[in-house]
Design an enzyme around this catalytic site. Structure first.
Site, PDB file in Angstrom:
ATOM      1  N   LEU A 197       0.845  -1.194   0.000  1.00  0.00           N
ATOM      2  CA  LEU A 197       0.000   0.000   0.000  1.00  0.00           C
ATOM      3  C   LEU A 197       0.881   1.245   0.000  1.00  0.00           C
ATOM      4  O   LEU A 197       0.902   2.015  -0.946  1.00  0.00           O
ATOM      5  CB  LEU A 197      -0.931  -0.017   1.214  1.00  0.00           C
ATOM      6  CG  LEU A 197      -1.724   1.277   1.453  1.00  0.00           C
ATOM      7  CD1 LEU A 197      -2.721   1.513   0.339  1.00  0.00           C
ATOM      8  CD2 LEU A 197      -2.402   1.257   2.821  1.00  0.00           C
ATOM      9  N   ASP A 198       1.599   1.427   1.099  1.00  0.00           N
ATOM     10  CA  ASP A 198       2.538   2.542   1.241  1.00  0.00           C
ATOM     11  C   ASP A 198       3.789   1.985   1.902  1.00  0.00           C
ATOM     12  O   ASP A 198       3.817   1.819   3.125  1.00  0.00           O
ATOM     13  CB  ASP A 198       1.918   3.650   2.090  1.00  0.00           C
ATOM     14  CG  ASP A 198       2.870   4.821   2.328  1.00  0.00           C
ATOM     15  OD1 ASP A 198       3.972   4.821   1.758  1.00  0.00           O
ATOM     16  OD2 ASP A 198       2.500   5.721   3.111  1.00  0.00           O
TER      17      ASP A 198
END
Length: 801
Positions: free
Chosen positions: A465-466
């Site tokens: 995701l990040d």
């Protein structure tokens, strides 16, 4: 569901349509969350709830779903009777498209086109053809598909005319296969159900179904005495002996792929039934369909599935084999692909689920958590193979096992902590096995780039995701917005946060809950940060990180604090924008997080330790208040002195008061015993104090991930554009977390792309920053329902000449 009609001010001239799926109809008998794949594989583990949650509030029910006797019924005549007696006399009609006698709904009679309805009286249990009689109106025309519009009848009639001469000229067979039907055209041969008084080979399963019904009826009769002599055995169409459910996803209709599947099945004299369908809302959207494929033998079924699998690959359609037959029996051993998955945490489940949609994939899950390995094996079946493995162990036997697993794998997906990747990456390079991780590229990992290139090995990192989706969305936005000559980027910011869903955030004063190690979250908050702001380098030490937080509101609804996230300038280089005036990467937390965590940081509660003034408490058992006073260098029994010591560090004003309130919530002003922790290390004590129910996700609570990109570009004509992209993803209650889904699916997509064809991506240690990565990955993520909503607005018009 709220009953319509409560409250006199409601407008009763409205029609409400409610579409229900399997998860609304049943629940797991053991209280576990609904799992669609398990439900289709083990329907006996589920019990019906439709009759109590939806039936009492429904006026008309249209039953269009596939059903057989393995599955719970939607409702019975007893349920209708019970609700009528309880005053829930709302049901007016049932349209039973399935037409199963006493099947998923209590259809008592089949109707006809001439007489399409009957009335069922739940109180008398009698049926009537008079539509004026009281009761529930039933519509169950079992040959409804044969009722065609006139033009369709004419069309089919014209098509059949060409076959009539062959039919008329053929001699009637005395036994199956002895007539002239073998010389008929294929379309006619496939339509022959019986000849010479016997079922044709393709329809022999009908007799097997009859035998199954007879066995079911005899078993039902044997148990009837226990029910007072009353029988209620279901009589629905069960699946033929060889069948499998396939889940397909992609452009199924505009590419005519679904037609091709039907043609393939028909060419092998099989049968196909669409059991579930979700059509995209526009031409650009993807669709999903579940199909039941049937054949008269397992061998024929395996051949059909193999043909559909090949066609799906060619059409770039996702393919997943579900149900009890999930072991890849139709895929030859030489065509199977081996994936080594390191780690068995929350993220691993979505990775396994996604990769096993492809019947050729076999996933070996390696972990030191034996219970988690057993759970995955039970959940996903034989193609998910558990393997106890210690990634760091220096034991010779364990080292040999690691090497053997890597050597036998086509790709490695590593979900273990980032510090454990490098050793496995070295093995991957040695044995020329590609590798996927969701972690940031460390200096140690980057140092392997030359070795990986020389070995022809791809190690793709930061696909979660990040980091991960943030890279993909950012690079797409940047490349698109700057594609015109003369464009200049003025500002770029990327924000992301994993948080409780709004309804779950209220129990925690921080508006935050731990889905991973509380100490890990606290350690991350000690990191310093730097970024570019209007051409100036801004730097903040870890001790003042929370003081640098700024408020923002997303989608006019979500109030956040934004904290700078480590070294943003390094990403400006990676994104190809080293000279951009403003470049910022931040972390999202709910509003109020910073003003409370400022107090935690400034009062020394994040210090790693050992702290000298706390050493005398090491062998004692202090209260929380005594420990806190010792940390601040004051007397625990003097409230005024303790408050003054806090004020000295926090200052005055409303923010300081909020901070003191939070310290009280942590229990540091109470006389309770200090938690079992290293008293000389404040961060360990704080971790223990935060490890309480309010800070942990409770059953049924959802998490949420929020991501926001902003790009400001000046065009060559002087106009300034502001581009934004927003992703908000919620978990389903009792389901996979939003964080696990977004990280796991992204990593799995990268792994599958590498398995399918690694050549376009090149080799070496990489991040997903180029078009060759972001185009396919964003497209596939969108098919999974994970999509960044993009917008563009003109901030300043073009300069006038």
């Amino acid at each position: 569901m709220r009953e319509p009609g409560i409250g006199s001010a409601q407008d009763c001239r409205k029609l409400y349509l409610c579409i229900t799926t399997a998860e609304h109809m049943v629940r797991n008998k053991n209280g576990a969350p609904f799992n669609k794949e398990q439900y289709y594989r083990e329907p006996d583990q589920y019990e019906p709830v439709f009759q109590d949650t939806i039936l009492p509030y429904s006026t008309v029910i249209v039953n269009c779903m596939y059903w057989d006797a393995r599955f719970p019924k939607l409702f019975t005549q007893d349920d209708i009777h019970r609700h009528v007696m309880q005053g829930h006399d709302r049901l007016l009609g049932v349209c039973d498209i399935t037409c199963d006698a006493d099947g998923s709904v209590p259809t008592r009679l089949f109707t006809s086109i001439e007489h399409p309805f009957f009335v069922y009286n739940a109180l008398t249990e009698k049926t009537s053809s008079c539509l004026d009689d009281p009761g529930v109106l039933f519509h169950a025309v079992d040959h409804l598909p044969s009722e065609l519009p006139r033009e369709a009848s004419e069309h089919f009639g014209n098509c059949l005319l060409q076959f009539l001469p062959a039919m008329v000229a053929a001699r009637a067979p005395e036994a199956c296969g002895q007539g002239d039907t073998a010389s008929w055209p294929a379309a006619m041969r496939g339509a022959v159900i019986a000849e010479g008084g016997q079922l044709s080979r393709e329809y022999e399963y009908i007799q097997q179904l009859r035998s199954a019904y007879e066995r079911s009826d005899s078993e039902e009769a044997a148990m009837a005495k226990d029910r007072g002599g009353r029988t209620s055995g279901p009589h629905s169409v069960q699946a033929p002996p060889a069948c499998v459910t396939l889940d397909l996803g992609g452009h199924l209709f505009d590419s005519m792929f679904i037609n091709k599947v039907c043609d393939l099945v028909e060419s092998q004299r099989g049968r196909v039934q669409i059991t579930n369908i979700d059509v995209g809302s526009s031409v650009g959207d993807t669709s999903r369909a579940s199909i039941l494929v049937m054949a008269h033998t397992q061998e024929a079924l395996d051949k059909i599935v193999g043909m559909i699998f090949s066609a799906a690959n060619e059409a770039k359609v996702s393919f997943r084999r579900t149900g009890a037959d999930r072991d890849g029996a139709s895929i030859p051993a030489e065509a199977q692909r081996s994936i080594l998955l390191l780690g068995s945490g929350f993220v691993s489940g979505p990775v396994i689920e996604y990769l096993l949609r492809r019947p050729e994939n076999v996933v070996t899950v390696a972990s030191i958590q034996r219970s988690e390995l057993e759970n995955f094996a039970q959940l996903f079946g034989a193609r998910c193979q558990p393997q106890f493995l210690d990634v760091l162990s220096e034991d010779a036997e364990m080292a040999a096992l690691r090497e053997d697993l890597v050597k036998r794998s086509d790709v490695i997906v590593s979900l273990v902590p980032a510090t454990m990747h490098v050793g496995m990456a070295k093995l991957a390079i040695k044995h020329k096995t590609h590798m996927v991780t969701a972690s940031y590229v460390s200096e140690q990992m980057q140092s392997l780039d030359k070795d990986a290139r020389d070995a022809g090995v791809l190690i793709i990192n930061e696909v979660g995701l990040d980091p991960g989706i943030d890279h993909l969305g950012a690079m797409k936005m940047i490349h698109h917005a700057t594609s015109s000559p003369g464009c200049r980027v003025l500002k770029f910011s990327s924000l992301c946060g994993g948080l409780p869903a709004p309804e779950a955030a209220g129990s925690s004063p921080l508006g935050y809950k731990f889905s991973w190690s509380p100490k890990g979250v606290l350690l991350a908050s000690r990191n310093s940060a730097k970024w570019m702001q209007d051409g100036k380098l801004c730097e903040v030490p870890g001790s003042e990180l929370f003081a640098s937080g700024k408020p923002m509101t997303l989608n006019n609804a979500l109030a956040f604090d934004v904290l700078p996230n480590r070294d943003s300038t390094a990403f400006a280089e990676l994104y190809g924008m080293p000279e951009v005036p403003t470049f910022f990467r931040g972390t999202l937390r709910y509003r109020g997080y910073c003003e409370r965590m400022i107090a935690v940081a400034r009062l020394g509660l994040l210090e790693l330790g050992p702290v000298e003034q706390l050493l005398p408490l090491k062998e004692k058992s202090p209260t929380r208040r005594q420990w806190f006073a010792q940390l601040l260098g004051c007397v625990a029994d003097d409230d005024t002195m303790l408050d003054a010591a806090m004020s000295e560090r926090l200052g005055s004003g409303s923010d300081a008061e909020v901070g003191k309130e939070f310290i009280g919530w942590l229990g540091l002003l109470s006389d309770e015993a200090l938690p079992q922790a290293l008293a000389e290390n404040p961060i360990d004590v704080t971790t223990a104090l935060l490890n309480r129910a309010e800070m942990l996700y409770q059953p049924g609570e959802r998490d949420m991930v929020a991501m926001y990109h902003e790009l400001v570009v000046e065009r060559s004509d002087g106009a300034i554009e502001r581009h934004t992209a927003t992703l908000i993803e919620y978990a389903e209650p009792h389901g996979v977390t939003a964080m696990a889904k977004t990280v796991g699916i992204t990593a799995a997509i990268a792994a599958q792309l590498v398995l399918d064809n690694p050549a376009p991506f090149g080799v070496g240690v990489q991040r997903p920053l180029t078009k060759v990565w972001y185009e396919p990955m964003l497209r596939i993520l969108e098919g999974e329902g994970i999509r960044m909503e993009e917008r563009c607005e003109i901030v300043r018009g073009a300069s006038k000449l």
